[in-house]
Design an enzyme around this catalytic site. Structure first.
Site, PDB file in Angstrom:
ATOM      1  N   GLY A  33       0.992  -1.395   0.291  1.00 16.67           N
ATOM      2  CA  GLY A  33       0.181  -0.213   0.039  1.00 16.67           C
ATOM      3  C   GLY A  33       0.850   1.328  -0.037  1.00 16.67           C
ATOM      4  O   GLY A  33       1.869   1.269  -0.507  1.00 16.67           O
ATOM      5  N   GLU A  34       0.477   2.278   0.561  1.00 15.48           N
ATOM      6  CA  GLU A  34       1.220   3.378   0.725  1.00 15.48           C
ATOM      7  C   GLU A  34       1.342   4.184  -0.389  1.00 15.48           C
ATOM      8  O   GLU A  34       2.180   5.443  -0.392  1.00 15.48           O
ATOM      9  CB  GLU A  34       2.678   3.417   1.627  1.00 15.48           C
ATOM     10  N   GLY A  35       1.072   3.674  -1.550  1.00 14.05           N
ATOM     11  CA  GLY A  35       1.574   4.361  -2.761  1.00 14.05           C
ATOM     12  C   GLY A  35       2.665   3.999  -3.481  1.00 14.05           C
ATOM     13  O   GLY A  35       3.298   4.381  -4.362  1.00 14.05           O
TER      14      GLY A  35
END
Length: 339
Positions: A301-303
Site C-alpha cells: 500500500g502507501e502508494g
C-alpha cells in the site's frame, strides 16, 4: 485539438521498429493525449497518502491492531516508511493526509488535517459513515488537489494507510462489480489461511446486513473507509484538473472503481502502476480492463507501486521527447509493417 494520429505518427517515426517499445508507446500516447501536446511533461509529481481507521478492525479482520495506523502515520512523518524512501529516490513530493485516524495528532509538521471523523463505524452492524461525512471527504479531497494543481503539479499518485481497509475495499469491490466476495477477500496485512476464512465469514455477514447496494455513493457510505472516500474524491478532482492519475494497488484501485462509476471518463487519465499481491486485485484490474505496468508481488500500500513505477512512466516521455526520428538521424526507415 491534437489528433491521436499525429501523436502516433511521432511515435512511429522514432528510430525503432514499429511498436518495439511496447507498453511505453501506449503510455506516451496516453500522456500526450491527456496533455494535448506532442511534447508532454511530468511536472512536480506528487504522492498523496490518505490515512484513516476502520470500525470493522474491532471485529478481528486484520493481523495488526488498529493502533498501527497511528504508528505508521508517525513513521511517514519521520521519513521511515517504504513510500518515503521511494519518493525521495525519484524526487516525488509526498504529502500525508489524516482523513480519519482515531487519534488527535494536534498540529504536526508535514501532516495535512482533513479529518472527517475518528475512524468509521463498524459496517458489520451499521453503515460506516453518514452521507454528510462522505460529502466532507469529497470536499476535503477537492480542496487539497486543487491547491496542488494550482502549484503546477500535473501528475499525482494515491496511496493509503488504514488497518482494516482491505475489508472495506473487498466489500466495495464485490458490491460494485458483482464479483463474489470470496474472490475479493485476501490476506490484507498478512493473515493466515484460517484467519482469511474467518475474515470472509465476517464480511459475508456484513453483506447479508447490507444487501443490494450497487451505486458508488451508497457503497462508500455503507462500507467505505474515510481514506478510500477521500482518494475517490481526489481522483475525481485530479481528472477535473487534467492531471495524470497514478493508481497504486488494491485499495487505490477500488477508490478508482468508485470514481469511475461516478465519472466514466476518468479512465483516460489513469495509469495503473502495479498488480498487487492482494487476492482481489488481479480480478479487479481485469474487470476494469486495466493493464498494470509492473508485478512484483507487492502488497504494502502507501502508494509504493506508484513510486516504483514512476521511472517507467518517465522513460515513456523521454523516448517520445528525446529519441531521434528516422529523418533527424538520417536513417532509412519505413513506417509500414513488414508483410
Amino acid at each position: 485539438m491534437l489528433s491521436e494520429i499525429d501523436i502516433q505518427q511521432k511515435i512511429d517515426a522514432k528510430t525503432k521498429p514499429l511498436g518495439a517499445l511496447g507498453q511505453l508507446e501506449e503510455l506516451a500516447l496516453q500522456m500526450a493525449r491527456v496533455q494535448n501536446t506532442l511534447c508532454p511533461k511530468l511536472i512536480k509529481p506528487t504522492m498523496l497518502v490518505f490515512a484513516a481507521d476502520h470500525g470493522i478492525a474491532a471485529s478481528g479482520v486484520s493481523a495488526y491492531p488498529a493502533a498501527v495506523t497511528v504508528q505508521m502515520v508517525r513513521n511517514f512523518l519521520q521519513g521511515g516508511a517504504a513510500i518515503n524512501v521511494f519518493c525521495k529516490q525519484h524526487q516525488i513530493d509526498l504529502h500525508i493526509v489524516d482523513a480519519g485516524v482515531n487519534y488527535d495528532f494536534g498540529k504536526m509538521e508535514g501532516l495535512i488535517d482533513a479529518k472527517v471523523a475518528y475512524g468509521t463505524r463498524n459496517f458489520l452492524y451499521e453503515p460506516a459513515m453518514t452521507s454528510n461525512q462522505l460529502q466532507q471527504c469529497f470536499k476535503h479531497a477537492s480542496l487539497l488537489v486543487d491547491r496542488i494543481a494550482q502549484d503546477g503539479c500535473n501528475t499525482i499518485g494515491f496511496g493509503e494507510m488504514g488497518i482494516g481497509n482491505t475489508s472495506s475495499a473487498s466489500m466495495l469491490m464485490s458490491a460494485l462489480t458483482g464479483i463474489p466476495l470470496q474472490h475479493c477477500v485476501g490476506k490484507g496485512t498478512g493473515l493466515t489461511e484460517t484467519a482469511v476464512k474467518q475474515k470472509l465469514a465476517l464480511l459475508k455477514q456484513a453483506q447479508v446486513k447490507h444487501p443490494k447496494i450497487t451505486d458508488p455513493i451508497g457503497a462508500l457510505v455503507t462500507f467505505g473507509g474515510l481514506e478510500i472516500a477521500q482518494m475517490c474524491g481526489a481522483m475525481l478532482c485530479a481528472y477535473k484538473n487534467n492531471m495524470i492519475i497514478l493508481v497504486d494497488g488494491f485499495i487505490a484501485t477500488v477508490a478508482f472503481l468508485c470514481a469511475k462509476m461516478i465519472n466514466e471518463n476518468i479512465g483516460s487519465h489513469a495509469i495503473f502502476c502495479h498488480q498487487s499481491n492482494e487476492h482481489g486485485h488481479q480480478r479487479l484490474l481485469e474487470y476494469l480492463q486495466a493493464k498494470p505496468l509492473i508485478s512484483l508481488n507487492m502488497r504494502v500500500g502507501e502508494g509504493t507501486g506508484c513510486a516504483i513505477a514512476y521511472p517507467i512512466i518517465q522513460s515513456a516521455l523521454l523516448f517520445l521527447n528525446e529519441m531521434a526520428s528516422f529523418e533527424s538521424a538520417g536513417i532509412s526507415g519505413s513506417l509500414k509493417q513488414p508483410s
